[in-house]
Each structure stands twice: as structure tokens, then as C-alpha cells.
Design a protein around this motif. Structure first.
Motif, PDB file in Angstrom:
ATOM      1  N   CYS A   1       0.766  -1.276   0.024  1.00 54.57           N
ATOM      2  CA  CYS A   1      -0.008  -0.171  -0.067  1.00 54.57           C
ATOM      3  C   CYS A   1       0.908   1.165  -0.166  1.00 54.57           C
ATOM      4  CB  CYS A   1      -1.021   0.058   1.241  1.00 54.57           C
ATOM      5  SG  CYS A   1      -2.061  -1.275   1.015  1.00 54.57           S
ATOM      6  N   LYS A   2       0.388   2.132  -0.827  1.00 55.79           N
ATOM      7  CA  LYS A   2       0.951   3.570  -0.823  1.00 55.79           C
ATOM      8  C   LYS A   2       0.252   4.611  -0.281  1.00 55.79           C
ATOM      9  CE  LYS A   2       4.506   2.617  -3.951  1.00 55.79           C
ATOM     10  NZ  LYS A   2       5.821   2.376  -3.364  1.00 55.79           N
ATOM     11  N   THR A   3       0.514   4.827   1.034  1.00 53.87           N
ATOM     12  CA  THR A   3      -0.162   5.620   1.729  1.00 53.87           C
ATOM     13  C   THR A   3       0.363   6.937   1.997  1.00 53.87           C
ATOM     14  OG1 THR A   3       0.896   5.565   4.207  1.00 53.87           O
ATOM     15  CG2 THR A   3      -0.568   3.649   3.024  1.00 53.87           C
ATOM     16  N   PRO A   4      -0.286   8.168   2.587  1.00 51.61           N
ATOM     17  CA  PRO A   4       0.251   9.519   2.702  1.00 51.61           C
ATOM     18  C   PRO A   4       1.484   9.522   3.530  1.00 51.61           C
ATOM     19  CG  PRO A   4      -2.197   9.524   2.828  1.00 51.61           C
ATOM     20  CD  PRO A   4      -1.781   8.118   2.859  1.00 51.61           C
ATOM     21  N   ILE A   5       1.509   8.658   4.758  1.00 51.94           N
ATOM     22  CA  ILE A   5       2.772   8.408   5.450  1.00 51.94           C
ATOM     23  C   ILE A   5       3.713   7.439   5.271  1.00 51.94           C
ATOM     24  CG2 ILE A   5       1.268   9.508   7.216  1.00 51.94           C
ATOM     25  CD1 ILE A   5       1.018   6.700   8.566  1.00 51.94           C
ATOM     26  N   GLY A   6       3.826   6.833   3.827  1.00 56.31           N
ATOM     27  CA  GLY A   6       4.716   5.800   3.708  1.00 56.31           C
ATOM     28  C   GLY A   6       4.019   4.615   3.216  1.00 56.31           C
ATOM     29  N   ASP A   7       4.973   3.579   2.724  1.00 58.58           N
ATOM     30  CA  ASP A   7       4.378   2.378   2.383  1.00 58.58           C
ATOM     31  C   ASP A   7       4.285   1.318   3.529  1.00 58.58           C
ATOM     32  OD1 ASP A   7       4.979   3.632  -0.024  1.00 58.58           O
ATOM     33  OD2 ASP A   7       6.785   2.188  -0.374  1.00 58.58           O
ATOM     34  N   LYS A   8       3.102   0.491   3.435  1.00 57.53           N
ATOM     35  CA  LYS A   8       2.767  -0.488   4.315  1.00 57.53           C
ATOM     36  C   LYS A   8       2.278  -1.763   3.485  1.00 57.53           C
ATOM     37  CE  LYS A   8       0.895   2.759   7.654  1.00 57.53           C
ATOM     38  NZ  LYS A   8       1.750   2.439   8.920  1.00 57.53           N
ATOM     39  N   SER A   9       2.415  -3.009   4.215  1.00 55.01           N
ATOM     40  CA  SER A   9       1.885  -4.044   3.686  1.00 55.01           C
ATOM     41  C   SER A   9       1.049  -4.908   4.505  1.00 55.01           C
ATOM     42  CB  SER A   9       3.345  -4.745   3.146  1.00 55.01           C
ATOM     43  OG  SER A   9       4.035  -5.049   4.489  1.00 55.01           O
ATOM     44  N   ALA A  10       0.336  -5.709   3.958  1.00 49.52           N
ATOM     45  CA  ALA A  10      -0.634  -6.554   4.600  1.00 49.52           C
ATOM     46  C   ALA A  10      -1.152  -7.834   3.825  1.00 49.52           C
ATOM     47  CB  ALA A  10      -1.896  -5.694   5.295  1.00 49.52           C
TER      48      ALA A  10
ATOM     49  N   MET B   1     -17.075  -8.928  -3.441  1.00 48.67           N
ATOM     50  CA  MET B   1     -15.719  -9.138  -3.028  1.00 48.67           C
ATOM     51  C   MET B   1     -15.338  -8.845  -1.524  1.00 48.67           C
ATOM     52  SD  MET B   1     -12.296  -7.236  -4.696  1.00 48.67           S
ATOM     53  CE  MET B   1     -10.862  -7.917  -4.541  1.00 48.67           C
ATOM     54  N   SER B   2     -14.875  -9.792  -0.737  1.00 51.39           N
ATOM     55  CA  SER B   2     -14.665  -9.666   0.652  1.00 51.39           C
ATOM     56  C   SER B   2     -13.447  -9.840   1.091  1.00 51.39           C
ATOM     57  CB  SER B   2     -15.648 -10.922   1.320  1.00 51.39           C
ATOM     58  OG  SER B   2     -17.225 -10.581   0.982  1.00 51.39           O
ATOM     59  N   TRP B   3     -13.116  -8.911   2.014  1.00 50.36           N
ATOM     60  CA  TRP B   3     -11.695  -9.040   2.805  1.00 50.36           C
ATOM     61  C   TRP B   3     -11.909  -9.743   4.225  1.00 50.36           C
ATOM     62  CZ3 TRP B   3     -12.794  -5.859  -1.015  1.00 50.36           C
ATOM     63  CH2 TRP B   3     -11.621  -5.564  -1.725  1.00 50.36           C
ATOM     64  N   GLN B   4     -11.011 -10.786   4.631  1.00 51.55           N
ATOM     65  CA  GLN B   4     -11.440 -11.391   5.549  1.00 51.55           C
ATOM     66  C   GLN B   4     -10.247 -10.775   7.000  1.00 51.55           C
ATOM     67  OE1 GLN B   4     -10.994 -15.652   5.446  1.00 51.55           O
ATOM     68  NE2 GLN B   4     -12.749 -15.852   3.746  1.00 51.55           N
ATOM     69  N   LYS B   5      -9.374 -10.017   6.494  1.00 56.96           N
ATOM     70  CA  LYS B   5      -8.565  -9.283   7.367  1.00 56.96           C
ATOM     71  C   LYS B   5      -8.362  -7.837   7.000  1.00 56.96           C
ATOM     72  CE  LYS B   5      -5.736 -13.165   8.824  1.00 56.96           C
ATOM     73  NZ  LYS B   5      -4.410 -13.753   9.035  1.00 56.96           N
ATOM     74  N   GLY B   6      -8.159  -6.892   7.778  1.00 59.72           N
ATOM     75  CA  GLY B   6      -7.800  -5.524   7.494  1.00 59.72           C
ATOM     76  C   GLY B   6      -6.652  -5.168   6.808  1.00 59.72           C
ATOM     77  N   VAL B   7      -6.667  -4.135   6.066  1.00 61.05           N
ATOM     78  CA  VAL B   7      -5.289  -3.931   5.299  1.00 61.05           C
ATOM     79  C   VAL B   7      -5.024  -2.232   5.593  1.00 61.05           C
ATOM     80  CG1 VAL B   7      -5.610  -5.463   3.628  1.00 61.05           C
ATOM     81  CG2 VAL B   7      -6.647  -3.116   3.492  1.00 61.05           C
TER      82      VAL B   7
ATOM     83  N   ASN C   1      -4.013   3.576  14.202  1.00 60.79           N
ATOM     84  CA  ASN C   1      -3.231   2.669  13.984  1.00 60.79           C
ATOM     85  C   ASN C   1      -3.810   1.220  14.254  1.00 60.79           C
ATOM     86  OD1 ASN C   1      -0.992   4.480  14.076  1.00 60.79           O
ATOM     87  ND2 ASN C   1      -1.220   4.714  16.101  1.00 60.79           N
ATOM     88  N   THR C   2      -4.841   1.066  13.619  1.00 64.55           N
ATOM     89  CA  THR C   2      -5.401  -0.163  13.521  1.00 64.55           C
ATOM     90  C   THR C   2      -5.887  -0.644  12.144  1.00 64.55           C
ATOM     91  OG1 THR C   2      -6.796   0.178  15.748  1.00 64.55           O
ATOM     92  CG2 THR C   2      -7.735  -1.585  14.343  1.00 64.55           C
ATOM     93  N   PRO C   3      -5.596  -1.872  11.748  1.00 69.41           N
ATOM     94  CA  PRO C   3      -5.898  -2.437  10.406  1.00 69.41           C
ATOM     95  C   PRO C   3      -7.015  -1.867  10.103  1.00 69.41           C
ATOM     96  CG  PRO C   3      -4.644  -4.112  11.656  1.00 69.41           C
ATOM     97  CD  PRO C   3      -5.146  -3.043  12.565  1.00 69.41           C
ATOM     98  N   ILE C   4      -7.489  -1.542   8.708  1.00 69.19           N
ATOM     99  CA  ILE C   4      -8.684  -0.899   8.341  1.00 69.19           C
ATOM    100  C   ILE C   4      -9.474  -2.042   7.652  1.00 69.19           C
ATOM    101  CG2 ILE C   4      -9.865   0.536   6.624  1.00 69.19           C
ATOM    102  CD1 ILE C   4      -7.448   2.411   6.871  1.00 69.19           C
ATOM    103  N   LYS C   5     -10.412  -2.425   8.358  1.00 69.08           N
ATOM    104  CA  LYS C   5     -11.343  -3.441   7.834  1.00 69.08           C
ATOM    105  C   LYS C   5     -12.029  -2.860   6.671  1.00 69.08           C
ATOM    106  CE  LYS C   5     -13.526  -7.368   7.763  1.00 69.08           C
ATOM    107  NZ  LYS C   5     -14.339  -7.367   6.477  1.00 69.08           N
ATOM    108  N   ILE C   6     -12.157  -3.654   5.476  1.00 70.59           N
ATOM    109  CA  ILE C   6     -12.872  -3.053   4.317  1.00 70.59           C
ATOM    110  C   ILE C   6     -14.277  -3.781   4.192  1.00 70.59           C
ATOM    111  CG2 ILE C   6     -12.712  -3.047   1.579  1.00 70.59           C
ATOM    112  CD1 ILE C   6     -10.619  -1.403   3.094  1.00 70.59           C
ATOM    113  N   SER C   7     -15.392  -3.144   4.048  1.00 71.83           N
ATOM    114  CA  SER C   7     -16.617  -3.541   3.867  1.00 71.83           C
ATOM    115  C   SER C   7     -16.653  -4.549   2.556  1.00 71.83           C
ATOM    116  CB  SER C   7     -17.376  -2.592   3.902  1.00 71.83           C
ATOM    117  OG  SER C   7     -17.437  -1.749   2.643  1.00 71.83           O
ATOM    118  N   ASP C   8     -17.603  -5.274   2.383  1.00 74.59           N
ATOM    119  CA  ASP C   8     -17.755  -5.928   1.005  1.00 74.59           C
ATOM    120  C   ASP C   8     -18.043  -5.134  -0.028  1.00 74.59           C
ATOM    121  OD1 ASP C   8     -17.546  -8.271   2.233  1.00 74.59           O
ATOM    122  OD2 ASP C   8     -19.814  -8.980   2.385  1.00 74.59           O
ATOM    123  N   LEU C   9     -17.443  -5.265  -1.114  1.00 72.93           N
ATOM    124  CA  LEU C   9     -17.561  -4.585  -2.247  1.00 72.93           C
ATOM    125  C   LEU C   9     -18.358  -5.112  -3.645  1.00 72.93           C
ATOM    126  CD1 LEU C   9     -14.080  -2.811  -2.427  1.00 72.93           C
ATOM    127  CD2 LEU C   9     -15.784  -2.191  -1.039  1.00 72.93           C
TER     128      LEU C   9
END
Length: 233
Positions: A39-48, A67-73, A115-123
Motif C-alpha cells: 500500500c502507498k499511503t500518505p505517510i509511507g509504504d505499508k504491507s498486509a 468481493m470480501s476481505w477477511q482481514k484488515g489492510v 493505528n488499527t488495520p482498516i477492515k474493508i466492507s464488502d464491495l
């Protein structure tokens, strides 16, 4: 042809018809796939890494794809209040079709702590096939918009398809399938048949059994008719 031979032929034809319907069952395969997002974020790169599940529900001439995410990113250094984060994504099409399908969903319905993984809702989005054959659906780029910023997460582990559908093009179909983004991830197409292997097999197996029973009923009718004719002589 003798009466017994006609009866046997009728029963055999009914059995073959039932088998043909069963063998014609459409293919639908779903698999949860681990996707490594960079992930390219405003405060740097992150991965998940998040397991991704993609489902398809028949809807008119197309399919409602979810499309469903089972963990936050990714995560945010500050709390994201209710409705502050809006996700969207693309699904890469393969096999008999190509291109991407846009899927979208609602904003977060509860606050997301810092600072908590963002849980994505179903898209969700609508896919209308314009080519016939097996089409694969693979997780693509995830986009998160929050507080005036944009975070883009791209799969880096070359994930395999999460869903494969055997589709038939509608009338007037051309090259490539058409795609339309969805609104609320809560729309799961209630009341519509699930395009999974179990539901397809049950439905078509029932149809094949109906054909077989119809043939058997016809054979029984001929038997009684023949016996009645002999009794009346």
C-alpha cells in the motif's frame, strides 16, 4: 418394434436425457486466496496479507459480484470517524474475458481507531458477459479514500483467481464484458440463485430426475394401456 422393445427404448431415452442435463451443469468454482497488498499511503509504504473471497450471484443477464476481505489492510495514524473512509477496488478478468471489473461499497459504519488495520466492507459490482466460456475473477487494486487522502494497495504476489464462472454471452454480445460498480456491499442479491457448484448441481440434478420420472411415467402408462387392450380382446 415389439411392445417390450418400445417400452425399454423409452425408459433408456429418459435416463439418457437426465444424464445429459446433469452433465450440462455450469461450472462455478470459488476459492479464498491470500493476497499480499503493498500500500502507498500518505505517510509511507505499508504491507498486509488478507484472504480474499469473491462470489457471484446470477442477476438478470449478468452476475452480481461481491468481493470480501477477511482481514484488515493498511491503517491510519489518526482515528477515522464514522463515514470517513470509502473503499473501492478492481477485479481482474481472465480466461474467456479480459479487462477489469469495478467494485465499490459503503463508507465505514463505525469509527476506526488510530493505528488499527482498516477492515474493508464488502464491495460489489455487476458483470455482464459478452463472451462465452470460463471467466476468472482475481483480486486487483484496492483504493481507500479517507480525510481527503488516497491510499492505493496493489497485489504483489500474483494471486490466483478467487472465482471462476462458466458464462454465456447475451444476444448482441461483442468483445469484452461490461462492468458496473455497486453501491452497498449489503446487496447480496437475496432471492437469486447462487452461482456455486453445489446449488447448480442440486438444481440441475433435480431437473434431470424430473425428466427421468417423466419417462418412467410414460412407460407405466404404455404398460397399462397394453394390458387393458389385451383384457378387452
Amino acid at each position: 418394434m415389439s411392445y417390450r422393445k418400445r417400452t425399454a427404448a423409452l425408459a433408456s431415452a429418459a435416463a439418457l436425457a437426465g444424464s445429459a442435463v446433469w452433465m450440462a451443469a455450469p461450472v462455478a468454482r470459488a476459492e479464498v486466496v491470500d493476497v499480499n497488498y503493498q500500500c502507498k499511503t500518505p505517510i509511507g509504504d505499508k504491507s498486509a496479507v488478507s484472504p480474499i473471497d469473491i462470489k457471484g450471484v446470477k442477476s438478470g443477464s449478468g452476475y452480481r459480484i461481491t468481493m470480501s476481505w477477511q482481514k484488515g489492510v493498511s491503517s491510519s495514524p489518526v482515528e477515522l470517524g464514522k463515514g470517513a473512509m470509502t473503499p473501492s477496488a478492481t477485479i481482474t478478468l481472465g480466461g474467456a474475458d479480459s479487462g477489469t471489473l469495478a467494485v465499490s461499497g459503503p463508507a465505514n459504519d463505525t469509527a476506526i481507531p488510530a493505528n488499527t488495520p482498516i477492515k474493508i466492507s464488502d464491495l460489489s459490482g455487476t458483470y455482464t458477459p459478452e463472451k462465452s466460456g470460463e471467466v476468472t475473477f482475481t483480486a486487483g487494486v484496492l483504493t481507500i479514500k479517507a480525510l481527503g487522502t488516497t491510499t492505493t494497495c496493489t497485489p504483489t504476489n500474483d494471486p490466483g483467481p478467487s472465482l471462476t464462472l462458466d458464462v454465456s454471452a447475451g444476444s448482441g454480445g461483442g468483445a469484452g464484458g461490461s462492468a458496473q460498480g455497486g453501491g452497498s456491499g449489503a446487496d447480496t442479491g437475496a432471492g437469486l440463485p447462487q452461482t456455486g457448484p453445489e446449488d447448480s448441481a442440486v438444481a440441475l440434478g433435480t431437473l434431470g430426475g424430473t425428466v427421468l420420472l417423466a419417462g418412467a411415467a410414460g412407460a407405466l402408462w404404455l404398460t397399462r394401456r397394453h394390458q387393458g387392450a389385451r383384457a378387452g380382446r
